[in-house]
Scaffold this motif. Sequence first.
Motif, PDB file in Angstrom:
ATOM      1  N   CYS A 331     -21.023  68.503 -37.828  1.00 53.92           N
ATOM      2  CA  CYS A 331     -19.575  68.648 -38.009  1.00 53.92           C
ATOM      3  C   CYS A 331     -18.817  67.428 -37.499  1.00 53.92           C
ATOM      4  O   CYS A 331     -17.785  67.048 -38.071  1.00 53.92           O
ATOM      5  CB  CYS A 331     -19.094  69.921 -37.324  1.00 53.92           C
ATOM      6  N   ALA A 332     -19.320  66.799 -36.437  1.00 54.10           N
ATOM      7  CA  ALA A 332     -18.686  65.566 -35.965  1.00 54.10           C
ATOM      8  C   ALA A 332     -18.786  64.468 -37.011  1.00 54.10           C
ATOM      9  O   ALA A 332     -17.902  63.609 -37.124  1.00 54.10           O
ATOM     10  CB  ALA A 332     -19.333  65.115 -34.655  1.00 54.10           C
ATOM     11  N   ARG A 333     -19.865  64.500 -37.788  1.00 54.41           N
ATOM     12  CA  ARG A 333     -20.060  63.487 -38.831  1.00 54.41           C
ATOM     13  C   ARG A 333     -18.950  63.554 -39.876  1.00 54.41           C
ATOM     14  O   ARG A 333     -18.571  62.534 -40.462  1.00 54.41           O
ATOM     15  CB  ARG A 333     -21.418  63.719 -39.491  1.00 54.41           C
ATOM     16  N   ILE A 334     -18.424  64.745 -40.132  1.00 54.33           N
ATOM     17  CA  ILE A 334     -17.331  64.893 -41.096  1.00 54.33           C
ATOM     18  C   ILE A 334     -16.146  64.034 -40.679  1.00 54.33           C
ATOM     19  O   ILE A 334     -15.552  63.316 -41.498  1.00 54.33           O
ATOM     20  CB  ILE A 334     -16.930  66.373 -41.222  1.00 54.33           C
ATOM     21  N   LEU A 335     -15.807  64.080 -39.398  1.00 59.28           N
ATOM     22  CA  LEU A 335     -14.681  63.275 -38.913  1.00 59.28           C
ATOM     23  C   LEU A 335     -15.051  61.801 -38.814  1.00 59.28           C
ATOM     24  O   LEU A 335     -14.213  60.927 -39.075  1.00 59.28           O
ATOM     25  CB  LEU A 335     -14.215  63.799 -37.559  1.00 59.28           C
ATOM     26  N   ASP A 336     -16.290  61.504 -38.434  1.00 59.77           N
ATOM     27  CA  ASP A 336     -16.711  60.102 -38.351  1.00 59.77           C
ATOM     28  C   ASP A 336     -16.572  59.404 -39.698  1.00 59.77           C
ATOM     29  O   ASP A 336     -16.100  58.265 -39.781  1.00 59.77           O
ATOM     30  CB  ASP A 336     -18.168  60.013 -37.884  1.00 59.77           C
ATOM     31  N   LEU A 337     -17.001  60.085 -40.758  1.00 63.61           N
ATOM     32  CA  LEU A 337     -17.023  59.457 -42.078  1.00 63.61           C
ATOM     33  C   LEU A 337     -15.700  59.588 -42.823  1.00 63.61           C
ATOM     34  O   LEU A 337     -15.295  58.667 -43.537  1.00 63.61           O
ATOM     35  CB  LEU A 337     -18.145  60.070 -42.925  1.00 63.61           C
ATOM     36  N   TRP A 338     -15.031  60.737 -42.669  1.00 67.25           N
ATOM     37  CA  TRP A 338     -13.892  61.017 -43.542  1.00 67.25           C
ATOM     38  C   TRP A 338     -12.640  61.470 -42.797  1.00 67.25           C
ATOM     39  O   TRP A 338     -11.680  61.901 -43.427  1.00 67.25           O
ATOM     40  CB  TRP A 338     -14.300  62.093 -44.565  1.00 67.25           C
ATOM     41  N   GLY A 339     -12.626  61.366 -41.470  1.00 68.91           N
ATOM     42  CA  GLY A 339     -11.496  61.871 -40.700  1.00 68.91           C
ATOM     43  C   GLY A 339     -10.172  61.228 -41.076  1.00 68.91           C
ATOM     44  O   GLY A 339      -9.161  61.920 -41.278  1.00 68.91           O
ATOM     45  N   ASP A 340     -10.139  59.899 -41.182  1.00 69.48           N
ATOM     46  CA  ASP A 340      -8.885  59.209 -41.515  1.00 69.48           C
ATOM     47  C   ASP A 340      -8.402  59.591 -42.908  1.00 69.48           C
ATOM     48  O   ASP A 340      -7.205  59.842 -43.119  1.00 69.48           O
ATOM     49  CB  ASP A 340      -9.074  57.695 -41.421  1.00 69.48           C
ATOM     50  N   GLU A 341      -9.328  59.648 -43.859  1.00 69.24           N
ATOM     51  CA  GLU A 341      -8.938  60.017 -45.223  1.00 69.24           C
ATOM     52  C   GLU A 341      -8.496  61.477 -45.300  1.00 69.24           C
ATOM     53  O   GLU A 341      -7.571  61.814 -46.054  1.00 69.24           O
ATOM     54  CB  GLU A 341     -10.104  59.780 -46.180  1.00 69.24           C
ATOM     55  N   LEU A 342      -9.151  62.343 -44.538  1.00 66.03           N
ATOM     56  CA  LEU A 342      -8.740  63.748 -44.506  1.00 66.03           C
ATOM     57  C   LEU A 342      -7.314  63.881 -43.978  1.00 66.03           C
ATOM     58  O   LEU A 342      -6.512  64.664 -44.512  1.00 66.03           O
ATOM     59  CB  LEU A 342      -9.697  64.557 -43.631  1.00 66.03           C
ATOM     60  N   ALA A 343      -6.997  63.122 -42.930  1.00 67.48           N
ATOM     61  CA  ALA A 343      -5.647  63.177 -42.368  1.00 67.48           C
ATOM     62  C   ALA A 343      -4.618  62.677 -43.378  1.00 67.48           C
ATOM     63  O   ALA A 343      -3.531  63.263 -43.523  1.00 67.48           O
ATOM     64  CB  ALA A 343      -5.589  62.352 -41.086  1.00 67.48           C
ATOM     65  N   GLN A 344      -4.957  61.620 -44.090  1.00 70.30           N
ATOM     66  CA  GLN A 344      -4.051  61.108 -45.120  1.00 70.30           C
ATOM     67  C   GLN A 344      -3.900  62.121 -46.256  1.00 70.30           C
ATOM     68  O   GLN A 344      -2.792  62.356 -46.757  1.00 70.30           O
ATOM     69  CB  GLN A 344      -4.576  59.781 -45.659  1.00 70.30           C
ATOM     70  N   HIS A 345      -5.012  62.733 -46.641  1.00 65.90           N
ATOM     71  CA  HIS A 345      -4.965  63.750 -47.693  1.00 65.90           C
ATOM     72  C   HIS A 345      -4.124  64.945 -47.255  1.00 65.90           C
ATOM     73  O   HIS A 345      -3.367  65.514 -48.061  1.00 65.90           O
ATOM     74  CB  HIS A 345      -6.392  64.198 -48.021  1.00 65.90           C
ATOM     75  N   GLN A 346      -4.235  65.311 -45.991  1.00 69.05           N
ATOM     76  CA  GLN A 346      -3.425  66.419 -45.471  1.00 69.05           C
ATOM     77  C   GLN A 346      -1.939  66.124 -45.634  1.00 69.05           C
ATOM     78  O   GLN A 346      -1.156  66.989 -46.059  1.00 69.05           O
ATOM     79  CB  GLN A 346      -3.752  66.660 -43.999  1.00 69.05           C
ATOM     80  N   ARG A 347      -1.527  64.896 -45.309  1.00 64.07           N
ATOM     81  CA  ARG A 347      -0.112  64.539 -45.430  1.00 64.07           C
ATOM     82  C   ARG A 347       0.362  64.622 -46.882  1.00 64.07           C
ATOM     83  O   ARG A 347       1.484  65.067 -47.160  1.00 64.07           O
ATOM     84  CB  ARG A 347       0.112  63.135 -44.871  1.00 64.07           C
TER      85      ARG A 347
END
Length: 501
Positions: A331-347
Amino acid sequence: MLPLPLQRHDLVFFMALDESCAVKPAHQRPFVELWQQSGYPFWLTRESNATHCQVGITHYTETSKERIKVSIPWQALKHYQAPPRLEEVLTKAPASWHSLLQAIVSLAEPYGVTVRVYGALVMAAWLGGGQLRPDSDVDLLFIPTQGTQLKTFLVELERLTLRLPNPRVDGEVRWLNQDVPWREYLKEDNQPCLIKSVEEVKWVARKDLSQALKQERLFLSQIAIQALYDELMLYPKPGLVSPLDKGSHSDMDVPLLWRSIQSLRHYFLKMVSLGQQQVSFERLRQEGVRAEKHMLTITGGVNTYRGAIFHLGLLLAARASQPITSASNICARILDLWGDELAQHQRLVRQRPSHGQLVYQRWKRPGALEMALSGYQLIVREVLPFYQHQRITESPSHARSATLLLLMAEVDDSTLLWRGGEQALLEVQQEARHILAMGSLAQPPVWARYVAFHYQLVGKGLSPGGSADLLSFTLALDRYAAPPPAMAPRSPLLTPHRVCA
């Protein structure tokens, strides 16, 4: 299993080097300390163990180069990342290399092959190019999505390197955590290939390797399918479709949901490949959108597993991006690889009209994106340990039902909010907690209360669909995570092979 799921050639950064760190040869210690203090990466090598990470670096001078081995405690590790893509460092290569390297990038794209770089060219990208000589090789890591196209790609690559021989192209093909020299992969099917991973080196016939890797992709994708099936067949599930009734869903039944699950088979296989390549979140999202459209075609427009497509897709891609490891590391790998993009997608998503966005705007409760951006901490810290304990003490059905109750008690389920509002959510959470506090579902009074809970939600038209998606996520995560040796899954890549001395 290593404490962290690193792979060969990963770039590793450390916080400090002290007396617990061993450097070989010892006279290179000042260079290693300066390298670390400058913020430059080391690369992962073999022979790491439970206490120390083994990394390497090369010291280049005008006339020679010397390879250095460094042993560093795991707790000193700051972060790690995959080797860079070829297109990211191509401009750092000598001008005479550009034609060949650009041709490789262009060749790889239609075959769905990601090309990463390790070795001297990575060093040059960090330091400015002084490490490359006229006779230097370029080391490339080829990560395919489809084995059926790989050999054709490599044949074309071999022709290209004969036409443009400078520089010599060395490197490997990576399947999951198995690396094979690319020229060896071109051998006849019955010829042995030398394959390497962080933990071992072994000889395997190419045809056996191809078959094992195909089975491994199926193994990982089928876990996701099985998790959805196990959730579907569970009875009762308060307000949800089960083999005995439709719950609160007049437009769904088990046959429809089963067809929907089957429609996701190719999606899950694709996510294994994309996760292995460590593609962008946008690429994962596009694949999820395609899977959702296909699912809606199969179901006649009924949204059955949109949440599961998101959660299980991320989980599967994260698992495929690394060797077998713990649930928290996956689960930590999800944020390592895609955390920044997920945050941008959330916005971006929070600016679009949708059921999830309307729920978020009205009640300010976190949804699926927020769960992912938390690294699924609720699942890792509370739900999965609870399920694993229940699995030991209860029957499989009761363990899953109790875990669903825990999710209903703790998750701000957007489906419940959409159907019944905040008061309905609070009442469902309160009743789920009450049933859990009564004890084991194997006790008749507790089971009767649980069954009655199901019919209460059906009567009110309420359905905890978000909790059901996260139950499937939990079941899959439990199977993806590294178990104790006695409980190891029967994965084709975990079978014994002859190891090279």
